[in-house]
Write a protein that holds these residues in place. Structure first.
Motif, PDB file in Angstrom:
ATOM      1  N   VAL A 240      26.037 -15.229  84.193  1.00 19.04           N
ATOM      2  CA  VAL A 240      27.099 -14.157  84.655  1.00 19.04           C
ATOM      3  C   VAL A 240      26.751 -13.767  85.864  1.00 19.04           C
ATOM      4  CG1 VAL A 240      28.767 -12.129  83.975  1.00 19.04           C
ATOM      5  CG2 VAL A 240      27.778 -13.808  82.305  1.00 19.04           C
ATOM      6  N   SER A 241      27.667 -13.391  86.846  1.00 20.17           N
ATOM      7  CA  SER A 241      27.632 -12.821  88.368  1.00 20.17           C
ATOM      8  C   SER A 241      28.806 -12.205  88.874  1.00 20.17           C
ATOM      9  CB  SER A 241      26.948 -14.125  89.293  1.00 20.17           C
ATOM     10  OG  SER A 241      28.003 -14.974  89.148  1.00 20.17           O
ATOM     11  N   ARG A 242      28.535 -11.730  89.903  1.00 19.03           N
ATOM     12  CA  ARG A 242      29.858 -11.178  90.612  1.00 19.03           C
ATOM     13  C   ARG A 242      30.839 -12.259  90.994  1.00 19.03           C
ATOM     14  NH1 ARG A 242      32.097  -6.992  93.688  1.00 19.03           N
ATOM     15  NH2 ARG A 242      33.198  -7.509  95.572  1.00 19.03           N
ATOM     16  N   GLU A 243      30.364 -13.335  91.473  1.00 14.32           N
ATOM     17  CA  GLU A 243      31.102 -14.526  91.616  1.00 14.32           C
ATOM     18  C   GLU A 243      31.984 -14.859  90.451  1.00 14.32           C
ATOM     19  OE1 GLU A 243      28.367 -14.298  94.774  1.00 14.32           O
ATOM     20  OE2 GLU A 243      28.112 -14.168  92.607  1.00 14.32           O
ATOM     21  N   LEU A 244      31.361 -14.888  89.228  1.00 11.98           N
ATOM     22  CA  LEU A 244      32.066 -15.251  88.211  1.00 11.98           C
ATOM     23  C   LEU A 244      33.028 -14.230  87.683  1.00 11.98           C
ATOM     24  CD1 LEU A 244      32.702 -17.263  85.979  1.00 11.98           C
ATOM     25  CD2 LEU A 244      30.889 -16.307  84.533  1.00 11.98           C
ATOM     26  N   THR A 245      32.842 -12.979  87.738  1.00 10.28           N
ATOM     27  CA  THR A 245      33.652 -11.866  87.355  1.00 10.28           C
ATOM     28  C   THR A 245      34.997 -11.808  88.127  1.00 10.28           C
ATOM     29  OG1 THR A 245      32.602 -10.257  88.500  1.00 10.28           O
ATOM     30  CG2 THR A 245      31.901 -10.641  86.157  1.00 10.28           C
ATOM     31  N   GLU A 246      34.658 -12.008  89.408  1.00 12.83           N
ATOM     32  CA  GLU A 246      35.738 -12.238  90.410  1.00 12.83           C
ATOM     33  C   GLU A 246      36.636 -13.316  90.332  1.00 12.83           C
ATOM     34  OE1 GLU A 246      33.671 -11.875  94.313  1.00 12.83           O
ATOM     35  OE2 GLU A 246      34.410  -9.937  94.600  1.00 12.83           O
ATOM     36  N   ALA A 247      35.948 -14.658  89.906  1.00 11.48           N
ATOM     37  CA  ALA A 247      37.071 -15.624  89.662  1.00 11.48           C
ATOM     38  C   ALA A 247      37.709 -15.455  88.374  1.00 11.48           C
ATOM     39  CB  ALA A 247      36.000 -16.925  89.358  1.00 11.48           C
ATOM     40  N   VAL A 248      37.328 -14.577  87.572  1.00 11.52           N
ATOM     41  CA  VAL A 248      37.994 -14.402  86.211  1.00 11.52           C
ATOM     42  C   VAL A 248      39.282 -13.479  86.361  1.00 11.52           C
ATOM     43  CG1 VAL A 248      38.187 -13.444  84.010  1.00 11.52           C
ATOM     44  CG2 VAL A 248      36.115 -14.950  84.579  1.00 11.52           C
ATOM     45  N   VAL A 249      38.911 -12.475  87.398  1.00  9.40           N
ATOM     46  CA  VAL A 249      39.844 -11.398  87.767  1.00  9.40           C
ATOM     47  C   VAL A 249      40.913 -12.104  88.379  1.00  9.40           C
ATOM     48  CG1 VAL A 249      40.364  -9.490  89.571  1.00  9.40           C
ATOM     49  CG2 VAL A 249      38.395  -9.502  87.738  1.00  9.40           C
ATOM     50  N   ALA A 250      40.558 -13.120  89.475  1.00 14.66           N
ATOM     51  CA  ALA A 250      41.672 -13.863  90.134  1.00 14.66           C
ATOM     52  C   ALA A 250      42.555 -14.756  89.264  1.00 14.66           C
ATOM     53  CB  ALA A 250      41.248 -14.672  91.294  1.00 14.66           C
TER      54      ALA A 250
ATOM     55  N   ARG B 233      27.144 -31.951  85.173  1.00 12.65           N
ATOM     56  CA  ARG B 233      27.091 -31.485  84.063  1.00 12.65           C
ATOM     57  C   ARG B 233      26.192 -29.965  83.992  1.00 12.65           C
ATOM     58  NH1 ARG B 233      26.156 -34.290  78.318  1.00 12.65           N
ATOM     59  NH2 ARG B 233      28.624 -34.082  78.324  1.00 12.65           N
ATOM     60  N   PRO B 234      25.216 -29.874  84.563  1.00 11.77           N
ATOM     61  CA  PRO B 234      24.377 -28.476  84.764  1.00 11.77           C
ATOM     62  C   PRO B 234      25.123 -27.327  84.884  1.00 11.77           C
ATOM     63  CG  PRO B 234      23.035 -30.172  85.590  1.00 11.77           C
ATOM     64  CD  PRO B 234      24.507 -30.964  85.557  1.00 11.77           C
ATOM     65  N   ALA B 235      26.102 -27.572  85.929  1.00 11.73           N
ATOM     66  CA  ALA B 235      27.212 -26.427  86.384  1.00 11.73           C
ATOM     67  C   ALA B 235      28.210 -26.122  85.185  1.00 11.73           C
ATOM     68  CB  ALA B 235      27.874 -26.764  87.467  1.00 11.73           C
ATOM     69  N   VAL B 236      28.668 -27.147  84.221  1.00  7.62           N
ATOM     70  CA  VAL B 236      29.572 -27.076  83.131  1.00  7.62           C
ATOM     71  C   VAL B 236      28.906 -26.286  82.134  1.00  7.62           C
ATOM     72  CG1 VAL B 236      31.047 -28.121  81.878  1.00  7.62           C
ATOM     73  CG2 VAL B 236      31.086 -28.808  84.035  1.00  7.62           C
ATOM     74  N   VAL B 237      27.693 -26.752  81.783  1.00  8.49           N
ATOM     75  CA  VAL B 237      26.771 -25.973  80.791  1.00  8.49           C
ATOM     76  C   VAL B 237      26.704 -24.448  81.196  1.00  8.49           C
ATOM     77  CG1 VAL B 237      24.605 -25.941  79.679  1.00  8.49           C
ATOM     78  CG2 VAL B 237      25.798 -28.299  80.045  1.00  8.49           C
ATOM     79  N   ARG B 238      26.304 -24.490  82.336  1.00  3.82           N
ATOM     80  CA  ARG B 238      25.981 -22.970  82.727  1.00  3.82           C
ATOM     81  C   ARG B 238      27.359 -21.943  82.561  1.00  3.82           C
ATOM     82  NH1 ARG B 238      22.039 -20.164  82.041  1.00  3.82           N
ATOM     83  NH2 ARG B 238      21.887 -18.876  83.774  1.00  3.82           N
ATOM     84  N   LEU B 239      28.359 -22.625  83.001  1.00  4.23           N
ATOM     85  CA  LEU B 239      29.734 -22.070  82.875  1.00  4.23           C
ATOM     86  C   LEU B 239      30.270 -21.802  81.393  1.00  4.23           C
ATOM     87  CD1 LEU B 239      32.217 -21.057  84.444  1.00  4.23           C
ATOM     88  CD2 LEU B 239      33.271 -23.432  84.272  1.00  4.23           C
ATOM     89  N   TYR B 240      29.785 -22.798  80.802  1.00  3.39           N
ATOM     90  CA  TYR B 240      30.143 -22.649  79.213  1.00  3.39           C
ATOM     91  C   TYR B 240      29.443 -21.382  78.532  1.00  3.39           C
ATOM     92  CZ  TYR B 240      29.298 -23.387  74.110  1.00  3.39           C
ATOM     93  OH  TYR B 240      28.981 -23.359  72.754  1.00  3.39           O
ATOM     94  N   GLU B 241      27.979 -21.207  78.970  1.00  2.97           N
ATOM     95  CA  GLU B 241      27.152 -20.086  78.533  1.00  2.97           C
ATOM     96  C   GLU B 241      27.791 -18.772  79.140  1.00  2.97           C
ATOM     97  OE1 GLU B 241      23.412 -21.629  79.930  1.00  2.97           O
ATOM     98  OE2 GLU B 241      23.018 -22.595  78.185  1.00  2.97           O
ATOM     99  N   ALA B 242      27.941 -18.782  80.466  1.00  2.08           N
ATOM    100  CA  ALA B 242      28.434 -17.554  81.027  1.00  2.08           C
ATOM    101  C   ALA B 242      29.669 -17.060  80.714  1.00  2.08           C
ATOM    102  CB  ALA B 242      28.586 -17.834  82.664  1.00  2.08           C
ATOM    103  N   LEU B 243      30.645 -18.013  80.431  1.00  2.00           N
ATOM    104  CA  LEU B 243      31.969 -17.397  79.912  1.00  2.00           C
ATOM    105  C   LEU B 243      32.043 -16.925  78.718  1.00  2.00           C
ATOM    106  CD1 LEU B 243      34.278 -20.480  81.170  1.00  2.00           C
ATOM    107  CD2 LEU B 243      34.603 -18.183  82.007  1.00  2.00           C
ATOM    108  N   ASN B 244      31.298 -17.360  77.949  1.00  2.00           N
ATOM    109  CA  ASN B 244      30.954 -16.694  76.518  1.00  2.00           C
ATOM    110  C   ASN B 244      30.066 -15.443  76.423  1.00  2.00           C
ATOM    111  OD1 ASN B 244      31.991 -18.698  74.121  1.00  2.00           O
ATOM    112  ND2 ASN B 244      30.965 -19.964  75.588  1.00  2.00           N
ATOM    113  N   ALA B 245      29.263 -15.262  77.735  1.00  2.00           N
ATOM    114  CA  ALA B 245      28.731 -14.064  77.689  1.00  2.00           C
ATOM    115  C   ALA B 245      29.404 -12.990  78.332  1.00  2.00           C
ATOM    116  CB  ALA B 245      27.397 -14.305  78.639  1.00  2.00           C
TER     117      ALA B 245
END
Length: 397
Positions: A217-227, A180-192
């Motif tokens: 938000v991080s490079r890892e997240l932006t790269e995942a969205v790009v992919a 759950r902590p990872a999903v909560v952080r992902l929820y916040e990061a995607l909106n950010a």
């Protein structure tokens, strides 16, 4: 992370352990329709698209209903036998209370709504990277993680189940207990990251991406969205919380899906490059076991690889040592002792390289750890002799 079929990987739910309210909430989430029943006693549910005499489930309103367990058992059996994809997803969520993350990609479909093998691989790969980015953000904000925290992040996602859904959808079932902590952080990061992209497209400024790091938000997240977006007409990511666990503090009960389009790619790529270049090196004091040594001759400086035991959240680091420090590292390796070093963990190369190394010192360990290190040395003795650039009887140099 186990990208396995949830139906085969999760133990089937048992009627005596199922909360009727949770079952009803999951049926509603997955498109089942409530079609009457006895008010206050039980409800009748039919699967998505069912007309007339299609499969139906009788689900009690609560455990106070006299035949509650019998009805739940019959409902679970009917779900297990149902051909509806949503039935499998309901069973998985009952078996392992999970937050659900769904991804859709708008791509041309093959015959009868099928998707190509490469498309499925791309979707799964991008989804995996996105969950990993959320798990990394739990360890603390950073524009770029590289190899840092990767083992711990992957371990927190080890029990994730995933399976394809209708319309080319992919669903991940993330157990509440571990993920759950990872999903909560992902929820916040995607909106950010959505807000930061909108700001960049409107103003050409990148400041919002700098502030978004605090939200995960991080490079890892932006790269995942790009992919995820590359090669599509658009993508959608949706999150839904496990009914059995309730809504996390500070999160919306029903989060709005987050959409991205090909027009967002330039901003996402620019942000990833910015995060990579801006993340500073980190001063560290590392204790590690010497696992590789290499230099061009029997004298002079050389390169050493450490398996990190403490001091940095990376599995291995590589460092260049002068002749004296290299000799100390070689002796420590021969007698089965780790070394402690001070230096800076460089962001270039993914935080796998140590620069400015000093204070190379052998460290005493308990007998069990020393025996294990010696066994590792014996298994790799030939490589060690070659790496030291010396004959077998002079490997201590």
């Amino acid at each position: 992370m186990r990208w396995s079929d949830g139906e085969s990987a999760a133990a089937p739910p048992v009627a005596g352990q199922v909360d009727p309210a949770v079952l009803g909430a999951l049926l509603h989430r997955h498109g089942w329709r409530r079609r009457g029943g006895a008010a206050g006693r039980y409800a009748r549910w039919t699967p998505p698209g069912a007309i007339g005499s299609g499969t139906s489930l009788l689900v009690p309103e609560s455990r106070a209903y006299p035949d509650c367990e019998d009805l739940l058992g019959e409902a679970l059996t009917a779900l297990a036998r149902s051909a509806a994809p949503s039935a499998r997803e309901v069973l998985v969520s009952l078996a392992v209370p999970s937050d659900e993350v769904r991804w859709w990609r708008e791509v041309p479909q093959g015959p009868l709504g099928t998707a190509s093998w490469s498309e499925q691989e791309q979707l799964r790969g991008a989804a995996h990277r996105m969950l990993l980015a959320g798990a990394l953000a739990v360890r603390g904000p950073a524009g770029y993680y590289g190899a840092r925290h990767r083992r711990q992040a992957l371990a927190s996602l080890a029990e994730v189940l995933a399976g394809p859904g209708p319309d080319g959808r992919l669903t991940a079932f993330v157990p509440v207990a571990s993920g759950r902590p990872a999903v909560v952080r992902l929820y916040e990061a995607l909106n950010a990251v959505r807000d930061a992209v909108d700001y960049q497209r409107a103003t050409a400024g990148m400041e919002a991406f700098d502030a978004a790091v605090r939200a995960g938000v991080s490079r890892e997240l932006t790269e995942a969205v790009v992919a995820l977006v590359h090669g599509t007409e658009g993508v959608r990511i949706a999150l839904e919380w496990a009914p059995a666990a309730g809504v996390p503090t500070g999160c919306a009960p029903r989060p709005e899906p987050v959409d991205f389009s090909p027009g967002d790619l330039p901003a996402l790529r620019a942000a990833g490059a910015r995060y990579l270049s801006d993340e500073p090196s980190v001063p560290v004091r590392i204790t590690g076991a010497v696992v590789r040594l290499r230099r061009s001759g029997p004298r002079g400086p050389g390169v050493v690889r450490l398996r990190v035991l403490a001091g940095a959240e990376v599995p291995h680091v590589r460092m260049e040592l002068d002749e004296e420090a290299y000799r100390i590292a070689g002796h420590a390796h021969l007698v089965g002792l780790p070394v402690r070093v001070v230096g800076r963990l460089e962001s270039r190369g993914g935080f796998r390289r140590l620069s400015g190394v000093r204070e190379v010192t052998p460290v005493q360990v308990d007998d069990a750890e020393r025996d294990r290190l010696m066994k590792s040395l014996q298994e790799n003795l030939d490589f060690f002799e070659e790496a030291c650039g010396a004959e077998p009887d002079s490997t201590a140099d």
